[in-house]
Design a protein around this motif. Sequence first.
Motif, PDB file in Angstrom:
ATOM      1  N   ASP A 251       0.826  -1.219   0.000  1.00 13.89           N
ATOM      2  CA  ASP A 251       0.000   0.000   0.000  1.00 13.89           C
ATOM      3  C   ASP A 251       0.855   1.263   0.000  1.00 13.89           C
ATOM      4  OD1 ASP A 251      -2.362  -1.228  -0.144  1.00 13.89           O
ATOM      5  OD2 ASP A 251      -2.888  -1.044   1.990  1.00 13.89           O
ATOM      6  N   GLN A 252       1.912   1.260   0.803  1.00 11.41           N
ATOM      7  CA  GLN A 252       2.794   2.446   0.843  1.00 11.41           C
ATOM      8  C   GLN A 252       3.478   2.658  -0.512  1.00 11.41           C
ATOM      9  OE1 GLN A 252       4.941   0.931   4.297  1.00 11.41           O
ATOM     10  NE2 GLN A 252       4.545   2.845   5.370  1.00 11.41           N
ATOM     11  N   LEU A 253       3.860   1.547  -1.129  1.00 12.48           N
ATOM     12  CA  LEU A 253       4.517   1.671  -2.438  1.00 12.48           C
ATOM     13  C   LEU A 253       3.549   2.219  -3.487  1.00 12.48           C
ATOM     14  CD1 LEU A 253       6.553  -1.658  -2.636  1.00 12.48           C
ATOM     15  CD2 LEU A 253       7.403   0.659  -2.288  1.00 12.48           C
ATOM     16  N   LEU A 254       2.326   1.702  -3.466  1.00 17.52           N
ATOM     17  CA  LEU A 254       1.353   2.158  -4.457  1.00 17.52           C
ATOM     18  C   LEU A 254       1.045   3.635  -4.265  1.00 17.52           C
ATOM     19  CD1 LEU A 254      -1.138  -0.856  -4.715  1.00 17.52           C
ATOM     20  CD2 LEU A 254       0.918  -0.382  -6.034  1.00 17.52           C
ATOM     21  N   SER A 255       1.029   4.053  -3.007  1.00 13.90           N
ATOM     22  CA  SER A 255       0.770   5.469  -2.755  1.00 13.90           C
ATOM     23  C   SER A 255       1.914   6.336  -3.303  1.00 13.90           C
ATOM     24  CB  SER A 255       0.568   5.644  -1.242  1.00 13.90           C
ATOM     25  OG  SER A 255       0.859   6.909  -0.840  1.00 13.90           O
ATOM     26  N   VAL A 291      -4.561  -5.561  -6.771  1.00 11.79           N
ATOM     27  CA  VAL A 291      -3.525  -4.616  -6.332  1.00 11.79           C
ATOM     28  C   VAL A 291      -3.229  -3.592  -7.420  1.00 11.79           C
ATOM     29  CG1 VAL A 291      -1.040  -4.465  -5.837  1.00 11.79           C
ATOM     30  CG2 VAL A 291      -2.415  -6.219  -4.733  1.00 11.79           C
ATOM     31  N   ALA A 292      -3.090  -4.082  -8.665  1.00 11.34           N
ATOM     32  CA  ALA A 292      -2.543  -3.225  -9.718  1.00 11.34           C
ATOM     33  C   ALA A 292      -3.576  -2.327 -10.377  1.00 11.34           C
ATOM     34  CB  ALA A 292      -1.857  -4.090 -10.777  1.00 11.34           C
ATOM     35  N   GLY A 330      -8.544  -9.142 -16.405  1.00 16.74           N
ATOM     36  CA  GLY A 330      -8.825  -8.178 -15.324  1.00 16.74           C
ATOM     37  C   GLY A 330      -8.620  -6.733 -15.761  1.00 16.74           C
ATOM     38  N   GLY A 331      -8.322  -6.538 -17.044  1.00 11.19           N
ATOM     39  CA  GLY A 331      -8.227  -5.174 -17.577  1.00 11.19           C
ATOM     40  C   GLY A 331      -6.831  -4.564 -17.473  1.00 11.19           C
ATOM     41  N   LEU A 332      -5.811  -5.386 -17.208  1.00 11.81           N
ATOM     42  CA  LEU A 332      -4.460  -4.835 -17.059  1.00 11.81           C
ATOM     43  C   LEU A 332      -3.662  -4.992 -18.349  1.00 11.81           C
ATOM     44  CD1 LEU A 332      -3.596  -6.231 -13.512  1.00 11.81           C
ATOM     45  CD2 LEU A 332      -4.379  -3.938 -14.091  1.00 11.81           C
ATOM     46  N   ASN A 333      -2.787  -4.030 -18.556  1.00 10.81           N
ATOM     47  CA  ASN A 333      -1.885  -4.065 -19.701  1.00 10.81           C
ATOM     48  C   ASN A 333      -0.660  -4.882 -19.295  1.00 10.81           C
ATOM     49  OD1 ASN A 333      -0.784  -3.495 -22.108  1.00 10.81           O
ATOM     50  ND2 ASN A 333      -0.319  -1.346 -21.666  1.00 10.81           N
ATOM     51  N   CYS A 334      -0.446  -6.006 -19.941  1.00  9.87           N
ATOM     52  CA  CYS A 334       0.538  -6.948 -19.395  1.00  9.87           C
ATOM     53  C   CYS A 334       1.318  -7.654 -20.507  1.00  9.87           C
ATOM     54  CB  CYS A 334      -0.274  -7.956 -18.568  1.00  9.87           C
ATOM     55  SG  CYS A 334       0.545  -9.456 -18.203  1.00  9.87           S
ATOM     56  N   HIS A 335       2.632  -7.699 -20.344  1.00  7.55           N
ATOM     57  CA  HIS A 335       3.487  -8.360 -21.345  1.00  7.55           C
ATOM     58  C   HIS A 335       4.384  -9.386 -20.654  1.00  7.55           C
ATOM     59  CE1 HIS A 335       2.387  -5.422 -24.354  1.00  7.55           C
ATOM     60  NE2 HIS A 335       2.474  -4.524 -23.384  1.00  7.55           N
TER      61      HIS A 335
END
Length: 361
Positions: A251-255, A291-292, A330-335
């Motif tokens: 959570d701290q990282l995402l913030s 999370v993402a 899930g709607g994420l852009n992922c490679h």
Amino acid sequence: MSASDVSAWCESHGMKRFRAKQILEWVYQHGEPDQLKWTNLSERDRRCAKEELSVLTGRTISHQLATDGTQKLLIQWDDGPASADPLRVLAEDSSLQTECVMIPSLGQDVHRKTACISSQVGCPVGCKFCASGLSGLDGNLSAGRIVEQAWRLGQLEGVGRISNIVFMGMGEPLSNFKPVVNAVRTLSAAPPEGMGIGARRITISTVGLPKAIERLADELELPVTLALSLHAPNDDIRRELIPWAEYTSIDQLLSACSKWFAKTGREITLEYTLLGRLNDQPHHAKELVGVAKSLRANINLIRYNEVDGLPYKRPRDNDVTRFQTILRDGGLNCHIRASRGRDIAAACGQLRHEHQTDSPS
Ligand code: SF4
């Protein structure tokens, strides 16, 4: 030395200011490190430069070429009193080594040539799956030595112009903050003042120091890309893998990443190393979506390269594609990042680890 440092040095040694431009051209455009061959300088100026300016301070002790064209260098820094680097911060030790890797393009983008460079000797973070962190931190690299890695890679046969830089070699770049920022300035400066690699094509990869992420957004005026090494969908698994995760929650990282986006307008890349059965199962992928999705981020999935002596396994191909499908659904852009140089131990820290393990000392 920055371009203005070189100008100041020329002036303080009784040289015309335009000498600085000539010196920088020899280093960055002609790739000539021998001061005595800088033929448009007077003999007196060449000798003065030879005595006082160190262009290269390391030496390549191993050069490996993989079947896919990936090249890896192991550079040794023989510290000595003659070093003229004002940012030298390495301990006086004759066996300090760092790795860097030249990754040629795969597929359509034939002009993409990526240099993966190190910011430290060893690494203080000690991720459990990584060869670089096995013996801890041996020292920080100066800005000059960070740039030197890219310079050496650019001189390898067939490489030519480097298009991209990633700070994904040994070390945690944000814990060697100033030298990394100064190196980025030189790497991105237009020739002859630097290597002319666009800042947008320079990626700083961090395991996550929230304050340092905010500081980077404040202090670095250049539009670099930030990559966060997440490697886990929750704090419990992350703490198992990354000792520094004890001090910082996801959570701290995402913030901190949200603040980065608000300040710079640039999306974050989340790096996720898939370790067989440990973080690559469907329930992990679903948790990662949760999370993402709060973040404007691209996700890079990296298949783990196994390291001798460590228990972690490379994920199975089916698990990797299933993981990616769940993230995309899930709607994420992922490679999925292509694995490169597997036959030359191209995972971070492996060559140094093998070299030290083989060495009788
Ligand atoms: S994965 Fe990166 S941060 Fe972790 S120990 Fe290796 S070099 Fe350090």
